[in-house]
Enzyme design. Structure first.
Site: not given
Ligand SMILES: [Zn+2]
Length: 358
Positions: A14, A16, A101, A138, A176, A248
């Site tokens: 995970h 970004h 996602k 999420h 997460h 994350d």
């Molecule tokens: Zn994230």
């Protein structure tokens, strides 16, 4: 005392990577350290098709440093009404789309295009279950009536639990995971896995709030209680196959972190592995690090095991540690985990492919 452990090369399930000058500034941290990286789709506009994945992949690979020779980004697309089911099936079949996602609208950075309810996407989830496409979630309620520290538990019981009950064949990752309720949910659902971040493993809300508000620790879902952190650490170090490292890592410029409203996200690509190693070491479970950071993810995603290892060494030596990076546009991003990075050295070690049976 010097302590060393050798583990298969780890992956980040995970991350970004952003875009533009921020992508150029951060991708090397991930690409030099991790082999597979599951890249999140919350750009503006969001990544929702194979065509958008292809061009994003090109921009990423153009920015990867030459010394990161074996970086293998995988891509999730953004759960949205504009997803074309044939395009999704094609992308899943040729490997260009690894997952979808789901973001609750407004829960975190660039999530405005997300869903107001998972139940609006049941026909998409049915296709995903049939085609064995994993759903990443999420898991955080956006209901303002729910306390911020209870929003993961609320979302899991009110949204994800009914979806899992209706579609028991759907593979799901709770991204997460941040609470003991989240750990309990994963344990109760055999098709559910979870990523855990370095910062949720190593910090709790007292670190965030007790000695002055710390914008660099502010993320979504928000870092929770000491009890929750203990549950996450117990899960990560348990050897259970459903838990894997997902950093994350989510860079924001200090101008977006230190204003009156801090953006959510911790940039931990640089030192996240050291943070996890120290958390495992302090728990007396360093022997489980390879399972959590390397082995579980490869098994869950059915990808090729690594042919190299890394060695992590805990020793007291003088180190020159960067505490921030600066993009070409002059934005500064603070690096999370310098405390732990001061204790650990990480070296990559090529080995023969036979070592891991690939
Ligand atoms: Zn994230």
């Amino acid at each position: 005392m010097t302590i060393s452990i050798e583990i298969p090369q780890p992956d980040d399930w995970h991350v970004h990577l952003r875009d533009g000058d921020m992508l150029a500034a951060v991708v090397g941290y991930t690409a030099r350290r991790f082999r597979y990286a599951l890249v999140m789709p919350n750009l503006v506009p969001a990544i929702t098709s194979t065509a958008a994945v292809a061009t994003y992949r090109e921009r990423i690979m153009a920015a990867v440093p030459v010394d990161a020779a074996d970086f293998r980004p995988l891509f999730a697309i953004y759960c949205s009404r504009v997803i074309d089911l044939d395009d999704l099936r094609r992308g899943a079949a040729d490997g260009s789309i690894a997952a979808v996602k789901y973001y609750p609208a407004g829960a975190t950075t660039n999530s405005a295009a997300g869903g107001s309810s998972m139940f609006d996407f049941m026909s998409l989830f049915e296709v995903m279950a049939d085609s064995e496409i994993r759903l990443l979630v999420h898991a955080e309620s956006t209901d303002p009536a729910i306390d911020i520290f209870d929003r993961e538990a609320h979302f899991l019981s009110e949204q994800l639990a009914p979806v899992c009950a209706a579609l028991p064949e759907l593979s799901v990752t709770v991204e997460h995971v941040s609470t003991s309720d989240g750990v309990d949910f994963v344990a109760a659902h055999p098709r559910c896995a979870a990523t855990i971040t370095p910062h949720h493993l190593a910090r709790d809300r007292s670190h965030l709030l007790a000695n002055g508000m710390r914008p660099d620790l502010y993320c979504k879902p928000v870092i929770n209680s000491t009890t929750d952190r203990a549950a996450l650490l117990a899960a990560a170090t348990s050897g259970a196959k459903g838990y894997m490292l997902g950093t994350d890592s989510a860079p924001h410029p200090t101008t977006a972190k230190y204003g009156p409203v801090a953006k959510a996200g911790v940039f931990n690509a640089a030192y996240g592995l050291e943070v996890v190693a120290e958390a495992f070491y302090q728990a007396g479970r360093l022997d489980q690090l390879g399972q959590f950071a390397s082995t579980n993810g490869v098994a869950c995603w059915g990808v090729e095991p690594p042919s190299s290892t890394i060695t992590l060494t805990r020793e007291t030596i003088d180190r020159e540690l960067a505490t921030s990076l600066t993009t070409t546009k002059g934005d500064e991003v603070v690096l999370f985990g310098t405390e732990e990075a001061a204790l650990w050295t990480i070296q990559t070690t090529p080995v023969t492919a036979a070592t891991f049976g690939c």
